[in-house]
Structure formats: structure tokens, C-alpha cells
Motif scaffolding. Structure first.
Motif, PDB file in Angstrom:
ATOM      1  N   PRO A 123      32.455  45.412  40.697  1.00 50.71           N
ATOM      2  CA  PRO A 123      31.630  44.306  40.192  1.00 50.71           C
ATOM      3  C   PRO A 123      31.751  43.017  41.003  1.00 50.71           C
ATOM      4  CG  PRO A 123      32.812  45.367  38.386  1.00 50.71           C
ATOM      5  CD  PRO A 123      33.295  46.002  39.643  1.00 50.71           C
ATOM      6  N   THR A 124      32.976  42.701  41.439  1.00 47.68           N
ATOM      7  CA  THR A 124      33.130  41.418  42.141  1.00 47.68           C
ATOM      8  C   THR A 124      32.883  41.533  43.643  1.00 47.68           C
ATOM      9  OG1 THR A 124      35.521  41.687  42.411  1.00 47.68           O
ATOM     10  CG2 THR A 124      34.775  40.546  40.411  1.00 47.68           C
TER      11      THR A 124
ATOM     12  N   THR B 230      31.149  38.815  45.866  1.00 53.10           N
ATOM     13  CA  THR B 230      31.841  37.657  46.429  1.00 53.10           C
ATOM     14  C   THR B 230      31.892  37.719  47.962  1.00 53.10           C
ATOM     15  OG1 THR B 230      33.779  36.236  46.184  1.00 53.10           O
ATOM     16  CG2 THR B 230      34.215  38.593  46.323  1.00 53.10           C
TER      17      THR B 230
ATOM     18  N   PHE C 167      23.815  41.826  36.961  1.00 50.28           N
ATOM     19  CA  PHE C 167      23.452  43.019  37.738  1.00 50.28           C
ATOM     20  C   PHE C 167      22.154  43.583  37.174  1.00 50.28           C
ATOM     21  CE2 PHE C 167      28.131  42.732  37.329  1.00 50.28           C
ATOM     22  CZ  PHE C 167      28.440  42.437  38.648  1.00 50.28           C
TER      23      PHE C 167
ATOM     24  N   TYR D 292      28.058  36.939  37.337  1.00 53.33           N
ATOM     25  CA  TYR D 292      27.218  37.896  38.055  1.00 53.33           C
ATOM     26  C   TYR D 292      26.296  38.574  37.057  1.00 53.33           C
ATOM     27  CZ  TYR D 292      30.589  37.577  41.888  1.00 53.33           C
ATOM     28  OH  TYR D 292      31.404  37.127  42.893  1.00 53.33           O
TER      29      TYR D 292
END
Lengths: 134, 125
Positions: free
Chosen positions: B39-40, B43, B72, B70
Motif C-alpha cells: 500500500p505505501t 511513496t 486506491f 492514499y
């Protein structure tokens, strides 16, 4: 596994934060801010010393969320959004622990709120992940 | 009246997500390797933010990240070429600190796939 509001997601501890790990994270993320890599620069900038990238700890928080999905066999869900708020700095030698609670459940989605704490029990990062059925 | 830096933007940039980069990213977090994007991972695409810090004369050593969101919309796959553009959406000044918010939009083949909103504080102005 039944998803219910209030369900506790057990805390999991991650390895101690080291300079070597932050250097690897800088290479992988492209964030070379010297406050994460150089003790002298960090101190000159008024910080207590080198601090971890906020997104490094956020990455651990997201990992706990995904692990919950896996251990609960909720493979029909995917993450729709992920929010983090940085509450305190993580320093070298700190040991982050991440746990959480189910905050909201609907027919097609749920929200998992997470907290990262250090070895002193201080809150360092708050997270919130929303999952929805595929 | 909004701050003069609101609306400053950087990009669009393009970057291909390779399995090697994803493997490195997973490793750097001590995560098991996987064939989906962590998910990250978004960055990695903060190039626009870094360019804007430079453009606005903000030294990196004075910034701290305060919030990150975030969203998605469509799963991003390994192998996708991601196009992203970053804009300053808010500047707030209080007590000798400046809070800046950035919005980054991600597209794959011209389709919006994700959005990132970062807020950072500039200490000791």
C-alpha cells in the motif's frame, strides 16, 4: 471469521529500527532527507538525533493491516484507502508495535484503525485502512 | 486569499514499476516479497514533492511529515508505467510553522488509478 466492530487486531512487534535499515529504506523509497541518515544534520536541524522516515513506520502499519487480512482469510477484500497521521518521532533503537481495532463494518466494506507504539508504549503513528469487497 | 504557493505543481513524471523495485521496497520494510504492490509503495513517487520543496526554497532538514492519505481506485500492477503529477493544495501558517498539503494524482494508460494527499510541516520559519 466474523467481522465485528470492536474486534481487536493483536499487536505485532517489528524489529528494532537501525540506521542500516533506514539506509535501505532510503534507497528503496528515494527519500534521502538527511534527518533520516545523518546524526549531525539531524541534531543541527533541532531534532534529538536521526529519526525514522514517517513512511517507514506507516509501511509497518500497512503491513499489519495486510497480515490481518491474510490471517483472517479475508482474501475477497482489497484496500480502498489508507490514512496515517504521524504523532511522534521514531528514533534509532525504537521497537514499533502495531495493533488495532475494527471500527466499522458494512455489507461490502470494513475499516481497521491501527496504532503504532514504541517500546515505551507511546503512540507514534495512527492509521486507518478501509477495505472493500472485490 | 489563498497563499501564493497554492497551485504550484511539478510533473507529470513517468516511472515504470518493476518487480525488482517492489522487491527492494518490501525488503526495506522487512516484508515478505509479494507480487502485488504494498500500500505505501506510492511513496516512491514523491519526486514532485521534492521538486516543489526545492522550488519553494524549503530545506529538507526542516520538514516533518504529519499526515498521509492514499486512495486506491484501481489496483496498480507490477509492470505498469505510472504517470503522476503533484500540486500544492493548501498552505497554512501558524506559530512560526508552515503546513503544506500536496495532492498527487496517479494514472496508468490515462486512467486515474490512485490519489495521494501528503501534509508536511516546515519547522522554525
Amino acid at each position: 471469521m466474523k467481522l465485528e466492530v470492536g474486534l481487536v487486531v493483536a499487536p505485532v512487534s517489528f524489529p528494532e529500527v537501525t540506521q542500516a535499515q533506514l539506509r535501505i529504506y532510503a534507497d528503496a523509497s528515494g527519500d534521502y532527507n538527511p534527518i533520516h541518515l545523518d546524526e549531525e544534520v539531524a541534531k543541527k536541524a533541532g531534532l534529538p538525533g536521526v529519526i525514522a522516515h514517517g513512511m517507514f513506520v506507516a509501511g509497518l502499519v500497512s503491513e499489519r493491516a495486510l497480515k490481518f487480512l491474510k490471517e483472517s482469510e479475508l482474501s475477497e477484500y482489497r484496500m480502498e484507502s489508507f490514512y496515517t497521521r504521524f504523532k511522534a518521532m521514531t528514533r534509532l533503537g525504537d521497537v514499533p508495535t502495531v495493533g488495532g481495532t475494527i471500527k466499522e463494518v458494512t455489507d461490502r466494506s470494513f475499516v481497521l484503525d491501527l496504532q503504532a507504539r514504541n517500546q515505551r508504549g507511546e503512540l507514534v503513528v495512527l492509521g486507518s485502512a478501509r477495505f472493500a469487497k472485490l | 486569499m489563498s497563499h501564493p504557493n497554492v497551485g504550484a505543481s511539478a510533473g507529470p513524471f513517468r516511472d515504470q514499476i518493476t518487480s525488482e523495485k517492489v522487491r527492494m521496497f518490501c525488503q526495506s520494510l522487512g516484508m515478505p516479497e509479494r507480487n502485488t504492490l504494498p500500500p505505501t509503495y506510492l511513496t516512491v513517487f514523491r519526486k514532485g514533492e521534492f521538486e516543489l520543496f526545492q522550488k519553494l526554497g524549503i530545506p529538507l532538514s526542516q520538514i516533518l511529515h504529519t499526515d498521509q492519505t492514499y486512495e486506491f481506485l484501481v489496483p496498480i500492477q507490477i509492470g505498469d508505467e505510472v504517470e503522476f503529477k503533484t500540486e500544492v493544495t493548501q498552505v497554512l501558517e501558524k506559530a512560526k510553522m508552515q503546513f503544506l498539503s500536496f495532492e498527487t494524482e496517479f494514472k496508468v494508460e490515462n486512467r486515474a488509478v490512485a490519489k495521494a494527499i501528503s501534509t508536511i510541516v516546515v519547522r522554525g520559519l
